[in-house]
Design a protein around this motif. Structure first.
Motif, PDB file in Angstrom:
ATOM      1  N   SER A   1       1.174   3.804  -2.994  1.00 29.28           N
ATOM      2  CA  SER A   1       0.940   5.478  -2.708  1.00 29.28           C
ATOM      3  C   SER A   1       2.042   6.131  -3.355  1.00 29.28           C
ATOM      4  O   SER A   1       1.910   7.332  -3.879  1.00 29.28           O
ATOM      5  CB  SER A   1       0.467   5.717  -1.366  1.00 29.28           C
TER       6      SER A   1
ATOM      7  N   ARG B   1       0.905  -1.151   0.007  1.00 26.10           N
ATOM      8  CA  ARG B   1       0.143  -0.015   0.198  1.00 26.10           C
ATOM      9  C   ARG B   1       0.899   1.211  -0.017  1.00 26.10           C
ATOM     10  O   ARG B   1       0.634   2.089  -0.860  1.00 26.10           O
ATOM     11  CB  ARG B   1      -0.918  -0.085   1.151  1.00 26.10           C
ATOM     12  N   GLU B   2       1.761   1.239   0.926  1.00 14.71           N
ATOM     13  CA  GLU B   2       2.615   2.396   1.011  1.00 14.71           C
ATOM     14  C   GLU B   2       3.559   2.551  -0.295  1.00 14.71           C
ATOM     15  O   GLU B   2       3.572   3.918  -0.770  1.00 14.71           O
ATOM     16  CB  GLU B   2       3.873   2.263   2.276  1.00 14.71           C
TER      17      GLU B   2
ATOM     18  N   ASP C   1       2.590   6.581  -7.031  1.00 15.79           N
ATOM     19  CA  ASP C   1       1.339   7.336  -7.533  1.00 15.79           C
ATOM     20  C   ASP C   1       1.940   8.849  -7.368  1.00 15.79           C
ATOM     21  O   ASP C   1       1.372   9.596  -8.237  1.00 15.79           O
ATOM     22  CB  ASP C   1      -0.093   7.028  -6.781  1.00 15.79           C
ATOM     23  N   GLU C   2       2.306   9.126  -6.274  1.00 15.06           N
ATOM     24  CA  GLU C   2       2.771  10.577  -5.823  1.00 15.06           C
ATOM     25  C   GLU C   2       3.787  10.983  -6.983  1.00 15.06           C
ATOM     26  O   GLU C   2       4.011  12.127  -7.365  1.00 15.06           O
ATOM     27  CB  GLU C   2       3.106  10.680  -4.440  1.00 15.06           C
TER      28      GLU C   2
END
Length: 241
Positions: free
Chosen positions: A231, A227-228, A234-235
């Motif tokens: 994320s 998940r991290e 994506d950033e």
């Protein structure tokens, strides 16, 4: 006595002496009849060289053909007790040197085989049973727990042995975890964590509750890292558009 040891110890870095010794020694060991006396003496000198910590890379790199022969079916039963005793001797330089020599090294997304993988399981298991306080931990920290077979990652033979026979030893489980998360990787880290997620998921039905609990904890960790990482990626993608 200790002829090769003295030559190597006093050689200059650019003498290529290790390569020459590798060539000479392998030619002797490859004779039709096994020379157990020579192999035993050579192993003793290698272990002595491991005390010279600055020699570790040269020994492991330039004598790789020699180590492959010493740990081949022709010699391994005679030689392994020497390596095994040196590993559990308590000398860090020796155990580290031998881990580099026979253990599996970190690579970019590929779990390459190593000399430890080729040692018969009966020798490893007997050594571990006789030295339960040190030997299983060494194996845990020296192997690739997951190996790729037919495009799938599965627990290696040695990892299965450790989980089945030493799954109640928290140090062994910590050693496996440490090995798993010491890695080199190129590209997205998500496939790496997904690989471990699949591996740990396969242990949820393990007959040892301690192994199952360990798998559950690592599944949670792998899921969180996925998940991290997604994320963060994506950033980064938004930032560099």
């Amino acid at each position: 006595k200790k002829c090769f040891f003295n030559i190597i110890k006093h050689a200059r870095p650019n003498d290529h002496i290790l390569y020459s010794i590798d060539e000479i020694s392998t030619s002797i060991l490859q004779q039709k009849e096994p020379d157990l006396v020579f192999a035993t003496q050579l192993t003793e000198e290698i272990i002595a060289l491991c005390l010279e910590s600055y020699r570790t890379f040269g020994i492991s790199h330039d004598l790789k053909n020699l180590f492959a022969l010493l740990l081949s079916p022709k010699y391994v039963e005679a030689i392994w007790p020497q390596f095994g005793n040196a590993i559990i001797s308590g000398d860090y330089h020796v155990s580290h040197c031998l881990r580099v020599i026979i253990g599996c090294q970190i690579s970019f997304g590929e779990n390459n085989s190593c000399l430890l993988d080729g040692i018969p399981l009966f020798l490893i298991s007997r050594w571990c049973e006789e030295n339960r306080d040190k030997a299983p931990l060494f194996i845990a920290e020296a192997i690739h727990p997951l190996v790729k077979i037919d495009k799938k990652f599965v627990w290696s033979q040695l990892a299965k042995y450790l989980l089945n026979s030493h799954g109640n030893d928290e140090n062994v489980l910590k050693g496996l975890t440490h090995t798993m998360y010491q890695f080199s990787w190129s590209g997205s880290l998500v496939p790496h964590y997904e690989m471990w997620l699949d591996g740990f998921s396969n242990l949820l039905s393990h007959e040892n509750p301690n192994v199952k609990k360990w798998a559950e904890k690592n599944i949670e960790y792998a899921e969180r890292k996925i998940r991290e990482t997604k994320s963060e990626e994506d950033e980064d993608e938004l930032r560099f558009r």
